[in-house]
Design an enzyme around this catalytic site. Structure first.
Site, short mmCIF file in Angstrom:
data_model
loop_
_atom_site.label_atom_id
_atom_site.label_comp_id
_atom_site.label_asym_id
_atom_site.label_seq_id
_atom_site.Cartn_x
_atom_site.Cartn_y
_atom_site.Cartn_z
N GLY A 76 8.91 -13.88 -7.41
CA GLY A 76 8.02 -14.84 -7.25
C GLY A 76 8.10 -15.88 -6.11
O GLY A 76 7.95 -16.89 -5.93
N VAL A 90 7.81 -8.08 -12.14
CA VAL A 90 9.05 -8.26 -12.85
C VAL A 90 9.06 -7.77 -14.27
O VAL A 90 10.27 -7.51 -14.95
CB VAL A 90 9.70 -9.66 -12.70
CG1 VAL A 90 9.77 -9.93 -11.12
CG2 VAL A 90 8.91 -10.58 -13.38
N ASN A 143 12.92 -16.29 -10.37
CA ASN A 143 11.97 -17.28 -10.23
C ASN A 143 10.52 -17.00 -10.87
O ASN A 143 10.00 -17.97 -11.20
CB ASN A 143 11.96 -17.88 -8.75
CG ASN A 143 10.65 -18.77 -8.59
OD1 ASN A 143 10.81 -20.00 -8.84
ND2 ASN A 143 9.83 -18.39 -8.04
N SER A 188 13.56 -24.19 -17.74
CA SER A 188 12.53 -25.21 -17.49
C SER A 188 13.11 -26.35 -18.55
O SER A 188 13.66 -26.02 -19.64
CB SER A 188 11.21 -24.75 -18.22
OG SER A 188 10.34 -25.98 -18.24
N TYR A 199 5.83 -20.42 -23.44
CA TYR A 199 6.67 -20.60 -22.48
C TYR A 199 7.96 -21.34 -22.91
O TYR A 199 8.97 -21.06 -22.29
CB TYR A 199 5.83 -21.66 -21.56
CG TYR A 199 6.46 -22.13 -20.50
CD1 TYR A 199 6.15 -21.06 -19.14
CD2 TYR A 199 7.01 -23.22 -20.23
CE1 TYR A 199 6.91 -21.60 -17.83
CE2 TYR A 199 7.38 -23.52 -18.85
CZ TYR A 199 7.25 -22.75 -17.82
OH TYR A 199 7.88 -23.05 -16.42
N LYS A 233 11.81 -19.71 -22.03
CA LYS A 233 12.72 -20.46 -21.09
C LYS A 233 14.06 -20.82 -21.95
O LYS A 233 14.95 -20.85 -21.32
CB LYS A 233 12.24 -21.84 -20.48
CG LYS A 233 10.83 -21.47 -19.46
CD LYS A 233 11.31 -20.55 -18.34
CE LYS A 233 10.06 -20.58 -17.45
NZ LYS A 233 10.65 -19.94 -16.11
N ILE A 272 7.25 -30.20 -11.58
CA ILE A 272 7.16 -29.98 -10.19
C ILE A 272 5.88 -29.85 -9.67
O ILE A 272 4.94 -29.18 -10.24
CB ILE A 272 8.22 -28.66 -9.81
CG1 ILE A 272 9.79 -28.82 -10.31
CG2 ILE A 272 8.43 -28.60 -8.29
CD1 ILE A 272 10.70 -29.97 -10.14
P1 NAI Z 1 3.66 -20.55 -9.06
O1 NAI Z 1 2.49 -20.08 -10.02
O2 NAI Z 1 3.17 -21.61 -7.90
O3 NAI Z 1 4.51 -19.16 -8.46
C1 NAI Z 1 5.09 -18.20 -9.21
C2 NAI Z 1 5.23 -16.98 -8.47
O4 NAI Z 1 5.47 -15.91 -9.29
C3 NAI Z 1 3.73 -16.69 -7.88
O5 NAI Z 1 3.99 -16.42 -6.29
C4 NAI Z 1 3.36 -15.40 -8.57
O6 NAI Z 1 2.68 -14.43 -8.11
C5 NAI Z 1 4.75 -15.02 -8.98
N1 NAI Z 1 4.66 -14.07 -10.27
C6 NAI Z 1 4.06 -14.19 -11.24
N2 NAI Z 1 4.14 -13.38 -12.07
C7 NAI Z 1 4.94 -12.33 -11.55
C8 NAI Z 1 5.52 -11.07 -12.00
N3 NAI Z 1 5.01 -10.39 -13.07
N4 NAI Z 1 5.99 -10.38 -11.26
C9 NAI Z 1 6.48 -11.05 -9.76
N5 NAI Z 1 5.95 -12.07 -9.33
C10 NAI Z 1 5.25 -13.00 -10.41
O7 NAI Z 1 4.77 -21.20 -10.12
P2 NAI Z 1 5.91 -22.22 -9.67
O8 NAI Z 1 5.69 -23.72 -10.17
O9 NAI Z 1 6.53 -22.25 -8.37
O10 NAI Z 1 7.06 -21.79 -10.57
C11 NAI Z 1 8.11 -20.93 -10.32
C12 NAI Z 1 9.29 -20.99 -11.52
O11 NAI Z 1 9.51 -22.30 -11.70
C13 NAI Z 1 8.60 -20.22 -12.54
O12 NAI Z 1 9.55 -19.75 -13.48
C14 NAI Z 1 8.36 -21.43 -13.71
O13 NAI Z 1 8.25 -21.06 -14.85
C15 NAI Z 1 9.52 -22.25 -13.11
N6 NAI Z 1 8.97 -23.83 -13.49
C16 NAI Z 1 8.15 -24.58 -12.92
C17 NAI Z 1 7.80 -25.62 -12.95
C18 NAI Z 1 6.80 -26.70 -12.47
O14 NAI Z 1 6.61 -27.62 -12.63
N7 NAI Z 1 6.15 -26.17 -11.48
C19 NAI Z 1 8.60 -26.57 -14.05
C20 NAI Z 1 9.72 -25.87 -14.50
C21 NAI Z 1 10.02 -24.67 -14.55
#
Ligand code: NAI
Length: 246
Positions: free
Chosen positions: A12, A63, A89, A141, A154, A158, A187
């Site tokens: 990601g 993934v 991630n 998370s 979700y 997590k 975030i």
């Molecule tokens: P985002 O949606 O901006 O980025 C996630 C990335 O993961 C994207 O580039 C997407 O294409 C990629 N992705 C999604 N499914 C995929 C798959 N099956 N295989 C490969 N890549 C895949 O999300 P963000 O906010 O950057 O989140 C990143 C991590 O942080 C996630 O695990 C999310 O659950 C976690 N997180 C985010 C929070 C927030 O407030 N934004 C809070 C807590 C955890």
């Protein structure tokens, strides 16, 4: 620099928190494998890094699919000759109240967030065990700890990541592979841009530091876990949440 010569796989990694983690690890000297299901975005992100003089290559993989993750790891090993750091991630949300949650939304979130983390760990441990060195950081998370109405899938995924982190930490410690997790709170990314103003306000009211976190806030904690300063730390979950959960 402390990560000179290290190769880091960030799933990601094309955008959001993953991209910030890539930038932070590269700033410490790591070579990047930017892995994402969004092939074009991953290519664009890797090209952006290369334009800054960073060694970065994009790899397309979902993934949730073990064969794609295994292939990606083989490609990284072929291209870079080693693999020292894995940041699991990649993550998705499919929110809805449990009573109305569709089975497909449950399955999709568990498949990417929890099984995807399992797939990543399973694919990298052999080369890491052989090298007797590995640093794995899983992105959990705070909702995996505290629960959240509308996020049964979700929060369960997590919470599962946290259990998986601790078990993997115990299984691989003797090979000098550490496995830790970070638990971000609210975030500011494209994932949370989808929240309603009310949901955003509800989160903000729970944060003692009174602001949303940035992807860079999370990246700093990940960089710590893969740095020599954390060589004696494994199985831990660090909250990056402005004090939301204490
Ligand atoms: P985002 O949606 O901006 O980025 C996630 C990335 O993961 C994207 O580039 C997407 O294409 C990629 N992705 C999604 N499914 C995929 C798959 N099956 N295989 C490969 N890549 C895949 O999300 P963000 O906010 O950057 O989140 C990143 C991590 O942080 C996630 O695990 C999310 O659950 C976690 N997180 C985010 C929070 C927030 O407030 N934004 C809070 C807590 C955890």
């Amino acid at each position: 620099m402390e990560l000179d010569g290290r190769v880091a796989v960030v799933t990601g990694g094309a955008r959001g928190i993953g991209k910030a983690i890539c930038a932070r690890l590269a700033a410490r000297g790591a070579t990047l494998a930017v892995v994402d299901v969004l092939k074009d975005t991953a290519e664009a992100t890797a090209a952006e890094f290369r334009a800054q003089g960073i060694a970065a290559t994009a790899f397309a993989a979902n993934v949730a699919v073990p064969a794609e993750v295994e292939r990606m790891v083989e490609e990284v090993m072929t291209a870079c000759g080693r693999l020292d750091i894995l940041v699991n991630n990649a993550g998705i949300t499919r929110d809805g109240l449990l009573i109305r949650m569709q089975e497909a939304d449950w399955d999709a979130v568990i498949a990417v967030n929890l099984k995807g983390t399992f797939n990543g760990i399973k694919a990298v441990v052999r080369p890491m065990m052989k090298a007797r060195y590995g640093r794995i950081v899983n992105i959990a998370s705070v909702v995996g700890v505290m629960g959240n109405a509308g996020q049964a899938n979700y929060s369960a995924s997590k919470a599962g990541v946290i259990g998986l982190t601790k078990t993997a930490a115990k299984e691989f410690a003797s090979r000098n592979i550490t496995v830790n997790a970070v638990a971000p709170g609210y975030i500011q990314t494209e994932m949370t841009d989808r929240l309603s103003p009310e949901a955003r306000q509800a989160f903000l009211s729970l944060i003692p530091l009174a602001r949303a976190g940035t992807p860079e806030d999370v990246a700093g904690a990940v960089a710590f876990f893969v740095s020599p300063a954390a060589d004696y730390i494994t199985g831990q979950v660090l909250h990056i949440d402005g004090g939301m959960v204490m």
